[in-house]
Design a protein around this motif. Structure first.
Motif, PDB file in Angstrom:
ATOM      1  N   ALA A 151       0.814  -1.216   0.000  1.00 46.62           N
ATOM      2  CA  ALA A 151       0.000   0.000   0.000  1.00 46.62           C
ATOM      3  C   ALA A 151       0.847   1.266   0.000  1.00 46.62           C
ATOM      4  O   ALA A 151       0.353   2.344  -0.341  1.00 46.62           O
ATOM      5  N   PHE A 152       2.110   1.155   0.352  1.00 46.18           N
ATOM      6  CA  PHE A 152       2.992   2.312   0.456  1.00 46.18           C
ATOM      7  C   PHE A 152       3.681   2.644  -0.865  1.00 46.18           C
ATOM      8  O   PHE A 152       4.408   3.633  -0.949  1.00 46.18           O
ATOM      9  N   LEU A 153       3.480   1.835  -1.897  1.00 43.16           N
ATOM     10  CA  LEU A 153       4.129   2.060  -3.190  1.00 43.16           C
ATOM     11  C   LEU A 153       3.202   2.835  -4.131  1.00 43.16           C
ATOM     12  O   LEU A 153       1.987   2.873  -3.931  1.00 43.16           O
ATOM     13  N   PRO A 154       3.766   3.468  -5.162  1.00 40.67           N
ATOM     14  CA  PRO A 154       2.931   4.185  -6.135  1.00 40.67           C
ATOM     15  C   PRO A 154       1.858   3.270  -6.727  1.00 40.67           C
ATOM     16  O   PRO A 154       2.076   2.060  -6.881  1.00 40.67           O
ATOM     17  N   ARG A 155       0.713   3.844  -7.098  1.00 45.10           N
ATOM     18  CA  ARG A 155      -0.448   3.060  -7.527  1.00 45.10           C
ATOM     19  C   ARG A 155      -0.143   2.051  -8.637  1.00 45.10           C
ATOM     20  O   ARG A 155      -0.567   0.878  -8.548  1.00 45.10           O
ATOM     21  N   PRO A 156       0.571   2.409  -9.707  1.00 44.92           N
ATOM     22  CA  PRO A 156       0.802   1.421 -10.776  1.00 44.92           C
ATOM     23  C   PRO A 156       1.563   0.188 -10.284  1.00 44.92           C
ATOM     24  O   PRO A 156       1.227  -0.942 -10.644  1.00 44.92           O
ATOM     25  N   ARG A 202       1.757  -0.814  -7.112  1.00 43.85           N
ATOM     26  CA  ARG A 202       0.899  -1.473  -6.128  1.00 43.85           C
ATOM     27  C   ARG A 202      -0.156  -2.343  -6.818  1.00 43.85           C
ATOM     28  O   ARG A 202      -0.438  -3.464  -6.380  1.00 43.85           O
ATOM     29  N   ALA A 203      -0.729  -1.847  -7.898  1.00 46.67           N
ATOM     30  CA  ALA A 203      -1.786  -2.574  -8.590  1.00 46.67           C
ATOM     31  C   ALA A 203      -1.275  -3.876  -9.195  1.00 46.67           C
ATOM     32  O   ALA A 203      -1.995  -4.884  -9.236  1.00 46.67           O
ATOM     33  N   VAL A 204      -0.030  -3.869  -9.652  1.00 47.41           N
ATOM     34  CA  VAL A 204       0.543  -5.052 -10.301  1.00 47.41           C
ATOM     35  C   VAL A 204       1.137  -6.018  -9.278  1.00 47.41           C
ATOM     36  O   VAL A 204       0.853  -7.224  -9.294  1.00 47.41           O
ATOM     37  N   ALA A 205       1.961  -5.492  -8.380  1.00 46.34           N
ATOM     38  CA  ALA A 205       2.709  -6.356  -7.474  1.00 46.34           C
ATOM     39  C   ALA A 205       1.999  -6.641  -6.155  1.00 46.34           C
ATOM     40  O   ALA A 205       2.281  -7.658  -5.508  1.00 46.34           O
ATOM     41  N   GLY A 206       1.075  -5.757  -5.758  1.00 46.04           N
ATOM     42  CA  GLY A 206       0.427  -5.912  -4.470  1.00 46.04           C
ATOM     43  C   GLY A 206      -0.321  -7.221  -4.286  1.00 46.04           C
ATOM     44  O   GLY A 206      -0.106  -7.938  -3.299  1.00 46.04           O
TER      45      GLY A 206
END
Length: 270
Positions: free
Chosen positions: A187-192, A194-198
């Motif tokens: 959740a602390f990473l940039p949205r793109p 986060r969306a791929v790796a989260g």
């Protein structure tokens, strides 16, 4: 791998997907969980400074496992400066202080499990000789800070007994749980990113957790998840055949060089 003598000998591709699960284990001790959640040291906040937080953790592991006595003295002074600022207040749900050797022993125990679990998920248990050597080496994960040598369980049997006793004292309250779910889902990473790796990291984190920790986190897991996780483990095992063993040690060596350079330049090392 049958002749592993140090904890770093156990590093493999699974190690790259296991940090969040190990953080969950560490923070399941209420004093550690609320210590992280309420810490006034912003530089160590993964939500505010994720890459610095990762560098600090990596540097500590490198120093504790392959560093010199001088390196350990250096990192101890830096970490102690931060830890002295972390302690409970009148509003804290539990009493804690980051300099507490008992809390640090639990964290060190979890870090030891990080290395051993990385190997066992891919290849099963070590032979007794290697397991004993790795366990003895792991002592430095705690004694680099405030854990006294006598506090580290005498052998692997004693460690297992300590681990089982400790499980009865663990609990993850809702605020800590939400913090940890964010860590697992990037959740602390940039949205793109986060969306791929989260989602992948959250899935891997859940799979690497033992059932008792999974239950405390209220993370669902079923037979279909177990089959998918088995495929992931097979892929990691294949990757381990391709990635040279020395690559893992080189990564730790870079952390050491970075810390020593920062020290010479008068920069903060944590």
């Amino acid at each position: 791998m049958r002749h592993a003598r140090r904890v770093v000998d156990l590093l493999n591709p699974a190690s790259m997907l296991m940090p969040a699960s190990n953080v969950i284990m560490q923070l399941s001790a209420p004093g550690v969980g609320y210590g992280v959640l309420e810490s006034p040291v912003d530089s160590g906040n993964v939500y505010k400074h994720p890459f610095k937080r990762a560098r600090t953790t990596g540097t500590y592991l490198a120093v504790a496992t392959i560093g010199t006595d001088a390196d350990r003295t250096m990192i101890r002074a830096a970490v102690d400066t931060a830890h002295r600022q972390v302690h409970s207040t009148a509003k804290s749900p539990v009493s804690y202080r980051a300099m507490d050797p008992k809390l640090q022993l639990w964290v060190a125990a979890c870090l030891y499990r990080y290395y051993v679990d990385a190997h066992e998920f891919l290849y099963g248990p070590l032979d007794d000789e290697s397991a004993d050597a790795v366990y003895a080496d792991a002592r430095k994960l705690g004694t680099t800070l405030q854990v006294r040598d006598s506090m580290w369980p005498a052998d692997r049997v004693a460690f297992d007994e300590y681990w089982k006793r400790s499980l009865d004292e663990l609990a993850i309250d809702p605020p800590v749980r939400e913090h940890l779910k964010g860590v697992a889902g990037f959740a602390f990473l940039p949205r793109p990113i986060r969306a791929v790796a989260g989602p992948l990291n959250l899935f891997a984190t859940t799979g690497f957790l033992a059932p008792e920790f999974r239950a405390m986190m209220r993370l669902p897991w079923g037979a279909a998840d177990e089959r998918r996780f088995a495929l992931l483990i097979s892929g990691l095992r294949l990757a381990d055949r391709v990635i040279p063993r020395r690559a893992w040690l080189a990564g730790y060596q870079l952390y050491l060089w970075d810390m020593r350079l920062r020290h010479r330049l008068g920069l903060k090392i944590v």
